[in-house]
Enzyme design. Sequence first.
Site, PDB file in Angstrom:
ATOM      1  N   HIS A 279      -0.195   1.188   9.358  1.00 57.61           N
ATOM      2  CA  HIS A 279       1.115   1.621   8.853  1.00 57.61           C
ATOM      3  C   HIS A 279       0.979   2.842   7.937  1.00 57.61           C
ATOM      4  O   HIS A 279       1.653   3.854   8.140  1.00 57.61           O
ATOM      5  CB  HIS A 279       1.784   0.455   8.116  1.00 57.61           C
ATOM      6  N   GLU A 280       0.117   2.738   6.952  1.00 55.69           N
ATOM      7  CA  GLU A 280      -0.011   3.849   5.994  1.00 55.69           C
ATOM      8  C   GLU A 280      -0.579   5.080   6.686  1.00 55.69           C
ATOM      9  O   GLU A 280      -0.144   6.209   6.420  1.00 55.69           O
ATOM     10  CB  GLU A 280      -0.893   3.455   4.806  1.00 55.69           C
TER      11      GLU A 280
ATOM     12  N   HIS B 299       2.087   6.903   8.600  1.00 60.52           N
ATOM     13  CA  HIS B 299       2.996   7.660   7.743  1.00 60.52           C
ATOM     14  C   HIS B 299       2.585   9.132   7.629  1.00 60.52           C
ATOM     15  O   HIS B 299       3.413   9.968   7.280  1.00 60.52           O
ATOM     16  CB  HIS B 299       3.006   7.076   6.326  1.00 60.52           C
TER      17      HIS B 299
ATOM     18  N   ALA C  91       0.841  -1.187   0.000  1.00 63.54           N
ATOM     19  CA  ALA C  91       0.000   0.000   0.000  1.00 63.54           C
ATOM     20  C   ALA C  91       0.878   1.240   0.000  1.00 63.54           C
ATOM     21  O   ALA C  91       2.086   1.139   0.196  1.00 63.54           O
ATOM     22  CB  ALA C  91      -0.912   0.017   1.225  1.00 63.54           C
TER      23      ALA C  91
ATOM     24  N   GLU D 172       1.195   5.529   1.125  1.00 63.49           N
ATOM     25  CA  GLU D 172       0.710   6.546   2.055  1.00 63.49           C
ATOM     26  C   GLU D 172       0.466   7.925   1.456  1.00 63.49           C
ATOM     27  O   GLU D 172       0.544   8.936   2.169  1.00 63.49           O
ATOM     28  CB  GLU D 172       1.719   6.677   3.195  1.00 63.49           C
ATOM     29  N   ASN D 173       0.152   8.053   0.163  1.00 63.71           N
ATOM     30  CA  ASN D 173      -0.092   9.361  -0.458  1.00 63.71           C
ATOM     31  C   ASN D 173      -0.941  10.250   0.448  1.00 63.71           C
ATOM     32  O   ASN D 173      -1.916   9.794   1.028  1.00 63.71           O
ATOM     33  CB  ASN D 173      -0.838   9.160  -1.777  1.00 63.71           C
TER      34      ASN D 173
ATOM     35  N   GLU E 246      10.423   4.473   7.104  1.00 62.00           N
ATOM     36  CA  GLU E 246       9.896   3.108   7.106  1.00 62.00           C
ATOM     37  C   GLU E 246      10.184   2.359   8.416  1.00 62.00           C
ATOM     38  O   GLU E 246       9.295   1.725   8.984  1.00 62.00           O
ATOM     39  CB  GLU E 246      10.416   2.320   5.901  1.00 62.00           C
TER      40      GLU E 246
HETATM   41  N1  TRP Z   1       5.815   3.569   1.183  1.00 65.81           N
HETATM   42  C1  TRP Z   1       5.134   2.332   0.956  1.00 65.81           C
HETATM   43  C2  TRP Z   1       4.913   1.662   2.309  1.00 65.81           C
HETATM   44  O1  TRP Z   1       5.784   1.606   3.120  1.00 65.81           O
HETATM   45  C3  TRP Z   1       5.934   1.401   0.093  1.00 65.81           C
HETATM   46  C4  TRP Z   1       5.555   1.343  -1.344  1.00 65.81           C
HETATM   47  C5  TRP Z   1       4.325   1.350  -1.851  1.00 65.81           C
HETATM   48  C6  TRP Z   1       6.400   1.180  -2.457  1.00 65.81           C
HETATM   49  N2  TRP Z   1       4.364   1.203  -3.192  1.00 65.81           N
HETATM   50  C7  TRP Z   1       5.617   1.110  -3.592  1.00 65.81           C
HETATM   51  C8  TRP Z   1       7.754   1.086  -2.601  1.00 65.81           C
HETATM   52  C9  TRP Z   1       6.145   0.942  -4.861  1.00 65.81           C
HETATM   53  C10 TRP Z   1       8.286   0.929  -3.867  1.00 65.81           C
HETATM   54  C11 TRP Z   1       7.489   0.842  -4.980  1.00 65.81           C
HETATM   55  O2  TRP Z   1       3.881   1.204   2.612  1.00 65.81           O
HETATM   56 ZN    ZN Z   2       5.830   2.393   4.859  1.00 66.65          ZN
END
Ligand code: TRP
Ligand code: ZN
Length: 879
Positions: free
Chosen positions: A303-304, A307, A268, A270-271, A326
């Site tokens: 988690h998301e 963030h 997933a 975290e936008n 992370e």
């Molecule tokens: N930031 C995301 C998380 O920790 C990780 C992530 C989601 C990601 N999609 C990705 C990393 C695509 C690399 C490529 O949940």
């Molecule tokens: Zn993450």
Amino acid sequence: MRTETEHTIYLKDYAPSPYRIVAVDMDFRIAVDKTRVVTQLTVEPREGTAPGTPLVLDGDELTLGSIAIDGAPLVLSAYATDANGLTVFEPPLRRFVLETEVTIQPEGNTKLMGLYRSSGTWCTQCEPEGFRRITYYLDRPDNLAVFKVRMTAPRDVAPVLLANGNRIDQGDAGDGLHYAVWEDPFPKPAYLFALVAGDLGSISDSFATASGRKVDLAIYCAHGKEDQCLWAMDSLKRSMAWDERRFGREYDLDVFNIVAVSDFNFGAMENKGLNIFNDRLVFAQPETATDANYDGIERVIAHEYFHNWTGNRITCRDWFQLCLKEGLTVYRDQEFTSDERSRAVKRISDVVTLRSAQFPEDGGPLAHPARPDQYREINNFYTTTVYEKGAEIVRMLATLLGEAGFRKGMDLYFERHDGEATTIEAFLAVFAEANGIDLEQFKTWYLQAGTPRLKVAEHYDADRQTYTLKLSQETLPTPGQPNKVPLVLPIKFGLIGPNGSPMAWSGVSGAEVRDEMIVLKDSSAEIVFTGIPSRPVPSLLRGFSAPVILETEASQQDQLFLARHDSDPFNRWQALQDVGMALALEAVEGRPWSDAAVTALSQAMSDTLASDTLDNAFKALAMSLPDEQLIGRQIGKDIDPDKIHAVRKRLLQAVFEPIAQQLLATYNALASDAPYAPDPVSTGRRALRNRMLALLVASEAFGASLLAVKQYQEAGNMTDRLAALSAASSAATPDAPAMLADFRTRFGADPLVLDKWLTVTAAAPRDGVIEDMKAILSDPTFPKTNPNRLRSLVGTFAMSNPTQFARADGAGFRFVADVVTEIDTINPQVAARVLTGFRIWPMLESGRREAARAALTGLASGNTLSRNTTDILTRMLAS
Ligand code: TRP
Ligand code: ZN
């Protein structure tokens, strides 16, 4: 293959960009065959930027239509584009607006980075470098800008239009089109950008923050799946409340949206205000999702969400700092689960994962520091080291500082760095300052790769009434890091007296010892406890207080004593595991185990099961033996997976067959007619009952294989049904093939349940599995563009089928290498990840080692491979 230095990016080369983009205004015109993106970037030269310094923007697979500065089109000689982006040679040395128009093709985007379509829905994935596939930009996390996004799309295919932040306008645009405008007031790096356009259903709810603001919550999904989103929504609200309680962090926008999509490279994302999820981490209903799925959804939703503060409000200066967000966020989601469920059970499960995924990475060809200092392909650094070891490092910090000291540091972190893109150094500095301590040596945890080995020897001196622990630490060389230095190891411990209760000491010397914790900073130390009336049994590394490999001289008798008396539940579990491991190792080395030793373990298992103080979830974890891969890595070299498989099977029978009657009675007693619920008590009950079934089936106790069939057929939920199927399949019972076929017929139409079938199929330790997988893959209806399907089948095979993947004839290696070659042209991220399954190869016995090498070198020669796959392959072969 590429050379070593080509494309390598180094941390030491970090420099701020000469220009900053402070505001972004985008206009997406979405149509079914292509999308046009008009972007206005408000650009400022950074102080000190010399006149004539070019503005270099990233861009990938973009077609430039027009380009202008402050409304005036640029002449051809004023700019250039190439495969990596756009250069404007002499931009004005003042604030200006750069406008570009590009065309992109989401329909052909199988890499799933940038804007792509998943089951008809337009969606984005921008972390880490996907935004450059949408428009020309400074695609680096240290450029923070405010975004305004307008999108226009056909109303019939895309009635739902979402982006980050708040919606400020929407309406009809004629010709069957409509539009929406979204604005995100929080400056953010481009990797947090998101946009979704599609025909989606949704559920909505709301959350009142501690300060009394109302936040509108919604989860969007394929039509018909709405009622499978309720658990995710429940998890979200609990996450929001927890972050307020535990860390004083409130949500900051008026809306929080989640979208579930079927094609997604990771779990997933975290936008800001618009999290996008792999649908396997959203959808749950009792008939199709297991307890493990419910757990995973709760964890990743949390988690998301977390963030939003650790990642979004405070982000990373560069991608070397990835574990700043992370590791910290995994620590936070672990704490959430520990508070919501059982702390002991969560800790044990996390350590099991750490040892089965992170330790092998850290001890193999792909080892790297939690904060790497170089990379060729950043996508290959979203690793278990960055995430899980990163979380262990934060946990050690919390252990060393205590809960209050840790919270003081976190508060200062938010106070000082909110709105910034920062570094590990800045993170450590706030904890040092808030607690008045020095963390220079502690920082080594982020810089040094490899799992430290902590050796312990003990001596009791009855005359002097002293007890001595000799500790030493050593970290073996890893690729590029031949020399290691000692780390700060927080070692929680206790001494246990002969009656099973804690033993106190009158004095201690030799190292820093406080609060039942030794802080080892040197490569070795001799710790002397005085006033010790009789030899104690030490309980070391309680709660797994440091991510190390502990090597003790503890006898089986001591370990069984700990399994019975330790007040630390983690070490009670660990003690039983250690006894099982010791027996397995003896047998692999050809020394038959003694009846007495096996009987003692049997008895300890029986006592654990009978305990009325331990809970069911804990018992389920305790009633197990180390898995085949763990045994293999403990042996460490010349591994023969077939031999380990056979030994473990014999050991399972020897330990559990004698107590089969008790296992069966427990199995029967734990039956329940209650409707499915995912609460910790019900989950623990199912976990223990299904563990009993697996043990009975594996030890071939009286007709247990028929018990599995019965449970499979009568199960009222997927947890019980899948547990029965897995038990039968991993023990290769006579009924297993028919059960698998039935499962496929029943559930093959639901992609997420099909994944379970693919997983069980791929993990089966039997000849013929490779042929079966080839048949599955050559079926034209198998979606090779879907990461979940591919990972379930090929990823599971490489990671969880040690005997068939590492077949002596090399067929398993060749199969995986061939699949990697094929999917590399479709989705390099997925291909590279599957390839990491080879990381065990240097530890295998010579025949299998050569077969693996042949498959890897075959992959390297004669194929044009992506940078992702080339990077993994190069590192894999360098060892
Ligand atoms: N930031 C995301 C998380 O920790 C990780 C992530 C989601 C990601 N999609 C990705 C990393 C695509 C690399 C490529 O949940
Ligand atoms: Zn993450």
